[in-house]
Design a protein around this motif. Structure first.
Motif, PDB file in Angstrom:
ATOM      1  N   LEU A  45       0.871  -1.168   0.000  1.00 52.30           N
ATOM      2  CA  LEU A  45       0.000   0.000   0.000  1.00 52.30           C
ATOM      3  C   LEU A  45       0.911   1.221   0.000  1.00 52.30           C
ATOM      4  CD1 LEU A  45      -1.320  -2.223   2.232  1.00 52.30           C
ATOM      5  CD2 LEU A  45      -3.194  -0.582   2.056  1.00 52.30           C
ATOM      6  N   ILE A  46       0.727   2.102  -0.980  1.00 47.56           N
ATOM      7  CA  ILE A  46       1.543   3.301  -1.108  1.00 47.56           C
ATOM      8  C   ILE A  46       0.622   4.508  -0.960  1.00 47.56           C
ATOM      9  CG2 ILE A  46       3.162   4.583  -2.539  1.00 47.56           C
ATOM     10  CD1 ILE A  46       3.719   1.946  -4.034  1.00 47.56           C
ATOM     11  N   PHE A  47       0.829   5.283   0.090  1.00 48.20           N
ATOM     12  CA  PHE A  47      -0.031   6.434   0.355  1.00 48.20           C
ATOM     13  C   PHE A  47       0.449   7.639  -0.451  1.00 48.20           C
ATOM     14  CE2 PHE A  47      -1.253   3.683   3.718  1.00 48.20           C
ATOM     15  CZ  PHE A  47      -2.569   4.022   4.016  1.00 48.20           C
ATOM     16  N   LEU A  48      -0.449   8.167  -1.265  1.00 47.09           N
ATOM     17  CA  LEU A  48      -0.134   9.301  -2.129  1.00 47.09           C
ATOM     18  C   LEU A  48      -0.661  10.610  -1.562  1.00 47.09           C
ATOM     19  CD1 LEU A  48      -1.079   7.487  -5.448  1.00 47.09           C
ATOM     20  CD2 LEU A  48       1.221   7.812  -4.510  1.00 47.09           C
ATOM     21  N   GLY A  49      -1.556  10.528  -0.598  1.00 45.75           N
ATOM     22  CA  GLY A  49      -2.097  11.712   0.055  1.00 45.75           C
ATOM     23  C   GLY A  49      -2.835  11.323   1.312  1.00 45.75           C
ATOM     24  N   THR A  50      -2.620  12.069   2.395  1.00 48.55           N
ATOM     25  CA  THR A  50      -3.186  11.689   3.698  1.00 48.55           C
ATOM     26  C   THR A  50      -3.878  12.846   4.407  1.00 48.55           C
ATOM     27  OG1 THR A  50      -1.042  12.128   4.765  1.00 48.55           O
ATOM     28  CG2 THR A  50      -1.463   9.868   4.032  1.00 48.55           C
ATOM     29  N   SER A  51      -4.106  13.955   3.704  1.00 46.63           N
ATOM     30  CA  SER A  51      -4.786  15.100   4.297  1.00 46.63           C
ATOM     31  C   SER A  51      -6.241  15.109   3.875  1.00 46.63           C
ATOM     32  CB  SER A  51      -4.113  16.403   3.858  1.00 46.63           C
ATOM     33  OG  SER A  51      -4.728  17.532   4.459  1.00 46.63           O
ATOM     34  N   SER A  52      -7.088  15.696   4.701  1.00 47.28           N
ATOM     35  CA  SER A  52      -8.506  15.820   4.359  1.00 47.28           C
ATOM     36  C   SER A  52      -8.823  17.249   3.943  1.00 47.28           C
ATOM     37  CB  SER A  52      -9.393  15.419   5.545  1.00 47.28           C
ATOM     38  OG  SER A  52      -9.329  16.404   6.568  1.00 47.28           O
ATOM     39  N   GLY A  53      -9.721  17.401   2.991  1.00 49.51           N
ATOM     40  CA  GLY A  53     -10.203  18.722   2.604  1.00 49.51           C
ATOM     41  C   GLY A  53      -9.253  19.489   1.714  1.00 49.51           C
ATOM     42  N   SER A  54      -8.096  19.830   2.235  1.00 55.88           N
ATOM     43  CA  SER A  54      -7.113  20.593   1.474  1.00 55.88           C
ATOM     44  C   SER A  54      -5.722  20.107   1.831  1.00 55.88           C
ATOM     45  CB  SER A  54      -7.249  22.092   1.771  1.00 55.88           C
ATOM     46  OG  SER A  54      -7.048  22.340   3.153  1.00 55.88           O
ATOM     47  N   PRO A  55      -4.751  20.325   0.958  1.00 59.39           N
ATOM     48  CA  PRO A  55      -3.397  19.846   1.238  1.00 59.39           C
ATOM     49  C   PRO A  55      -2.692  20.728   2.262  1.00 59.39           C
ATOM     50  CG  PRO A  55      -3.438  21.019  -0.849  1.00 59.39           C
ATOM     51  CD  PRO A  55      -4.864  20.925  -0.382  1.00 59.39           C
ATOM     52  N   THR A  56      -1.620  20.203   2.814  1.00 62.14           N
ATOM     53  CA  THR A  56      -0.729  20.978   3.676  1.00 62.14           C
ATOM     54  C   THR A  56       0.654  20.969   3.027  1.00 62.14           C
ATOM     55  OG1 THR A  56       0.095  19.137   5.022  1.00 62.14           O
ATOM     56  CG2 THR A  56      -2.033  20.092   5.651  1.00 62.14           C
ATOM     57  N   LYS A  57       1.623  21.588   3.667  1.00 65.40           N
ATOM     58  CA  LYS A  57       2.965  21.607   3.101  1.00 65.40           C
ATOM     59  C   LYS A  57       3.581  20.218   3.042  1.00 65.40           C
ATOM     60  CE  LYS A  57       4.135  26.371   4.340  1.00 65.40           C
ATOM     61  NZ  LYS A  57       5.062  27.250   5.090  1.00 65.40           N
ATOM     62  N   SER A  58       3.107  19.304   3.891  1.00 72.80           N
ATOM     63  CA  SER A  58       3.702  17.963   3.929  1.00 72.80           C
ATOM     64  C   SER A  58       2.744  16.858   3.502  1.00 72.80           C
ATOM     65  CB  SER A  58       4.213  17.658   5.347  1.00 72.80           C
ATOM     66  OG  SER A  58       3.150  17.728   6.286  1.00 72.80           O
ATOM     67  N   ARG A  59       1.475  17.186   3.297  1.00 69.86           N
ATOM     68  CA  ARG A  59       0.476  16.159   2.980  1.00 69.86           C
ATOM     69  C   ARG A  59      -0.401  16.611   1.813  1.00 69.86           C
ATOM     70  NH1 ARG A  59      -0.112  12.395   7.210  1.00 69.86           N
ATOM     71  NH2 ARG A  59       1.058  12.971   9.084  1.00 69.86           N
ATOM     72  N   ASN A  60      -0.562  15.724   0.853  1.00 72.05           N
ATOM     73  CA  ASN A  60      -1.515  15.973  -0.223  1.00 72.05           C
ATOM     74  C   ASN A  60      -2.875  15.399   0.187  1.00 72.05           C
ATOM     75  OD1 ASN A  60      -2.074  17.067  -2.800  1.00 72.05           O
ATOM     76  ND2 ASN A  60      -2.167  15.000  -3.650  1.00 72.05           N
ATOM     77  N   VAL A  61      -3.906  15.687  -0.598  1.00 71.91           N
ATOM     78  CA  VAL A  61      -5.223  15.126  -0.322  1.00 71.91           C
ATOM     79  C   VAL A  61      -5.280  13.677  -0.811  1.00 71.91           C
ATOM     80  CG1 VAL A  61      -6.526  17.261  -0.158  1.00 71.91           C
ATOM     81  CG2 VAL A  61      -6.006  16.316  -2.412  1.00 71.91           C
ATOM     82  N   SER A  62      -6.396  13.024  -0.599  1.00 71.21           N
ATOM     83  CA  SER A  62      -6.495  11.564  -0.609  1.00 71.21           C
ATOM     84  C   SER A  62      -6.066  10.894  -1.908  1.00 71.21           C
ATOM     85  CB  SER A  62      -7.936  11.147  -0.314  1.00 71.21           C
ATOM     86  OG  SER A  62      -8.278  11.484   1.012  1.00 71.21           O
TER      87      SER A  62
END
Length: 332
Positions: free
Chosen positions: A3-20
């Protein structure tokens, strides 16, 4: 399985996390499946060894933008990469019209066909290379679904001890028996390959949920799952503060459910941007501490570009993250 996570933020991205966005594949296999495609998912893919030409299916959990706004760009990039093979998209019916309208408005022509499957109407399994996919209705502000992935194509092993005991010497005959063929020997003796095959191991199962404020909806299927990937958008305190309107799960809610269901491996994701990875204020650590207080199994909080490996024994481990170097992974 990986399982490779490409985004782990909800709603909007952060500087370190993209959305789902999340990729699922078998180790060593080229085909892979994408679950959700938030904006800029294709940018995250550039940091992985995954090829859009080997993408076999896209499963969209629901139509909120942080889970699907990356679709048009990804489809266009697949075309520019020379893709010609058909692509299956499983998701809410509205996606088909939206993609068609986007193609028309932007003059996007795809050199490959799209096969849309309405997830709300899906009652059986969708067979893809390596996996059977089933849909699981969830609870959110719009129709939302989880997806169950059960591995297929498990190899059958020969019972070597029985073959030797029956005086069947190694050779091409063993290969035919392994394939389950019925073979007639020169002396007229008939051998059924199924009589010389060992029992297959239990197929591994991964459940990946979309947005959901009622984890109990997964109770029936999760008991036999090796891994549950589920949102933990808030801690309980913030969930109580924002109220029930967003219809998301708190870390405590999903952790309690996973504990009661005896889920062996739990990966939390889809964290509100208000939770920072470090520094002052509330952090992802608060979500982790709340979950650990209610769940005693193997708990992971996903980060972008993090890779998880599920071995044949159903043991989940974190491999490596944030680096294109994981293209050389050799785990089973």
């Amino acid at each position: 399985m990986e399982l490779i996570f490409l985004g782990t933020s909800s709603g909007s991205p952060t500087k370190s996390r993209n959305v789902s966005g999340l990729a699922l594949k078998k180790v060593g296999a080229r085909p892979w499946i994408l679950i959700d495609c938030g904006e800029a998912t294709q940018h995250r893919l550039l940091h992985t060894p995954l090829s859009l030409n080997n993408l076999h299916a896209i499963c969209i959990t629901h139509v909120h933008g942080d889970h699907c706004y990356g679709l048009p760009g990804l489809l266009a990039s697949a075309a520019m990469a020379g893709r010609t093979a058909p692509l299956t998209i499983i998701g809410p019916a509205g996606l088909q019209g939206w993609i068609a309208a986007t193609q028309q408005a932007t003059h996007l022509t795809l050199p490959y066909s799209l096969h849309f499957i309405d997830v709300a109407a899906l009652t059986g399994v969708v067979a893809m290379e390596g996996f059977n996919i089933s849909a699981l209705p969830l609870s959110h502000r719009v129709p939302s679904f989880g997806y169950e992935f059960v591995e297929t194509g498990l190899p059958r092993k020969l019972d070597v001890a029985k073959l030797k005991a029956d005086g069947i010497e190694p050779g091409p005959l063993w290969g035919r028996l392994q394939r389950g063929e019925v073979v007639t020997l020169a002396n007229g003796r008939v051998l059924d390959g199924h009589d010389y095959q060992l029992a297959m191991r239990v197929p591994r199962k991964v459940i990946i949920g979309g947005d959901n404020d009622n984890p109990a909806l997964l109770a029936e299927c999760v008991h036999s799952a090796n891994v549950l990937v589920h949102e933990a958008t808030f801690t309980l305190a913030i969930a109580n503060k924002v109220g029930p309107g967003p219809q998301h799960s708190s870390a405590m809610a999903i952790a309690q459910f996973a504990a009661e269901a005896s889920v062996p491996n739990l990966i939390l994701t889809h964290f509100s941007p208000r939770y920072k990875d470090g520094g002052p204020g509330i952090s992802i650590r608060d979500i982790e501490q709340e979950a650990r207080a209610h769940y005693g199994g193997k708990l992971f909080l996903a980060r972008d570009l993090e890779v998880f490996h599920l071995n044949r024994e159903g043991e989940l481990s974190r491999m490596q993250d944030g680096s294109p170097a994981f293209a050389g992974m050799t785990a089973r």
